[in-house]
Design a protein around this motif. Sequence first.
Motif, short mmCIF file in Angstrom:
data_model
loop_
_atom_site.label_atom_id
_atom_site.label_comp_id
_atom_site.label_asym_id
_atom_site.label_seq_id
_atom_site.Cartn_x
_atom_site.Cartn_y
_atom_site.Cartn_z
N TYR A 297 -3.12 10.55 -7.66
CA TYR A 297 -3.77 10.68 -6.35
C TYR A 297 -3.06 11.78 -5.58
CZ TYR A 297 -5.72 9.46 -1.81
OH TYR A 297 -6.39 9.50 -0.60
N ARG A 298 -3.75 12.88 -5.40
CA ARG A 298 -3.16 14.03 -4.70
C ARG A 298 -3.95 14.42 -3.45
NH1 ARG A 298 1.56 16.47 -6.82
NH2 ARG A 298 2.29 14.96 -8.32
N ARG A 299 -4.92 13.61 -3.06
CA ARG A 299 -5.72 13.92 -1.88
C ARG A 299 -5.04 13.41 -0.61
NH1 ARG A 299 -11.24 11.25 -3.29
NH2 ARG A 299 -9.99 10.11 -4.76
N VAL A 300 -3.77 13.72 -0.50
CA VAL A 300 -3.00 13.27 0.65
C VAL A 300 -2.02 14.38 1.01
CG1 VAL A 300 -1.31 12.09 -0.83
CG2 VAL A 300 -1.59 11.35 1.52
N LEU B 151 0.82 -1.21 0.00
CA LEU B 151 0.00 0.00 0.00
C LEU B 151 0.85 1.26 0.00
CD1 LEU B 151 -3.10 -0.69 2.26
CD2 LEU B 151 -3.10 0.19 -0.08
N LEU B 152 1.95 1.27 0.75
CA LEU B 152 2.85 2.43 0.76
C LEU B 152 3.42 2.66 -0.64
CD1 LEU B 152 4.92 2.03 4.05
CD2 LEU B 152 3.35 3.88 3.49
N ILE B 153 3.86 1.59 -1.28
CA ILE B 153 4.42 1.70 -2.62
C ILE B 153 3.36 2.24 -3.59
CG2 ILE B 153 5.21 0.34 -4.61
CD1 ILE B 153 6.73 -1.44 -2.53
N LYS B 154 2.17 1.69 -3.52
CA LYS B 154 1.08 2.14 -4.42
C LYS B 154 0.72 3.60 -4.18
CE LYS B 154 -1.02 -2.38 -5.05
NZ LYS B 154 -2.16 -3.25 -4.73
N MET B 155 0.62 4.00 -2.90
CA MET B 155 0.21 5.37 -2.60
C MET B 155 1.28 6.37 -3.04
SD MET B 155 -1.02 7.16 0.96
CE MET B 155 0.62 7.19 1.68
N VAL B 156 2.53 6.12 -2.70
CA VAL B 156 3.60 7.04 -3.10
C VAL B 156 3.70 7.08 -4.62
CG1 VAL B 156 6.08 7.52 -2.98
CG2 VAL B 156 4.85 6.82 -0.92
N GLY B 157 3.54 5.93 -5.28
CA GLY B 157 3.58 5.87 -6.74
C GLY B 157 2.45 6.65 -7.38
N ALA B 158 1.23 6.46 -6.87
CA ALA B 158 0.08 7.18 -7.41
C ALA B 158 0.24 8.68 -7.22
CB ALA B 158 -1.21 6.69 -6.76
N TRP B 159 0.79 9.07 -6.08
CA TRP B 159 1.04 10.50 -5.83
C TRP B 159 2.09 11.03 -6.81
CZ3 TRP B 159 5.29 13.40 -4.54
CH2 TRP B 159 5.02 14.72 -4.17
N LYS C 109 -4.84 6.86 8.73
CA LYS C 109 -6.03 7.53 8.18
C LYS C 109 -5.84 7.79 6.68
CE LYS C 109 -8.72 11.80 8.56
NZ LYS C 109 -8.31 12.49 7.34
N ASP C 110 -4.70 8.34 6.30
CA ASP C 110 -4.44 8.64 4.89
C ASP C 110 -4.33 7.37 4.06
OD1 ASP C 110 -4.44 11.43 5.30
OD2 ASP C 110 -2.34 11.37 5.91
N ILE C 111 -3.74 6.32 4.62
CA ILE C 111 -3.65 5.04 3.92
C ILE C 111 -5.06 4.46 3.71
CG2 ILE C 111 -3.02 2.62 4.28
CD1 ILE C 111 -0.66 4.00 3.25
N GLU D 63 -7.86 6.15 3.43
CA GLU D 63 -8.52 6.92 2.37
C GLU D 63 -7.97 6.55 1.00
OE1 GLU D 63 -8.09 11.01 3.53
OE2 GLU D 63 -9.41 10.76 5.27
N PHE D 64 -6.67 6.30 0.91
CA PHE D 64 -6.08 5.88 -0.36
C PHE D 64 -6.61 4.51 -0.76
CE2 PHE D 64 -2.80 3.40 -2.58
CZ PHE D 64 -2.79 4.10 -3.77
N SER D 65 -6.70 3.62 0.19
CA SER D 65 -7.20 2.27 -0.08
C SER D 65 -8.64 2.34 -0.61
CB SER D 65 -7.14 1.43 1.20
OG SER D 65 -7.55 0.11 0.94
N GLN D 66 -9.46 3.19 -0.01
CA GLN D 66 -10.83 3.37 -0.49
C GLN D 66 -10.84 3.96 -1.89
OE1 GLN D 66 -13.82 2.30 0.90
NE2 GLN D 66 -14.47 2.82 -1.17
N TRP D 67 -9.94 4.90 -2.16
CA TRP D 67 -9.83 5.49 -3.49
C TRP D 67 -9.49 4.40 -4.52
CZ3 TRP D 67 -5.53 5.91 -6.78
CH2 TRP D 67 -5.71 6.74 -7.90
N CYS D 68 -8.61 3.47 -4.14
CA CYS D 68 -8.25 2.36 -5.04
C CYS D 68 -9.47 1.51 -5.36
CB CYS D 68 -7.16 1.49 -4.43
SG CYS D 68 -5.54 2.27 -4.35
#
Length: 142
Positions: free
Chosen positions: A64-67, A51-59, A114-116, A118-123
Amino acid sequence: MKKPAGFEASRRKAANLAGDLKKTTEIINRAIIKSEKQQGKIDKVRDEMDLLIKMVGAWARGEYRRVPLKTIITGLAALLYFVNPIDMIPDFLLGLGFLDDVTVIAFVFNSIRKDIGEFSQWCVDQKRQSGEIKEGNDYGLQ
């Protein structure tokens, strides 16, 4: 949970790298490769690492900029710490080498839960919009 020893240096380095797409992507790719090579050694935090890899990658890709930037820097710091073979406990020490990596990943994941979430829900929402997940089914089962 107390901040792991050595993490602050990674956080400072991540703050300098976060604006550099090329370097951020390089760290993400190194984390993916190392994560795949270390099957079994980081299983306790495998999902969190993914999840960390996916979130940082999407950003980094601008998807994904809602973080908050602070969250991205913290996540990137965990990835930097993970890819560094000579951290608080060098990776070559059998049985112990990945203990500090697992600790850092768990610390970071708890810090940005919390941010993870929200990112997971976005996915999930992205998969639902693309048709990969049918409405009302968060697990991709058809």
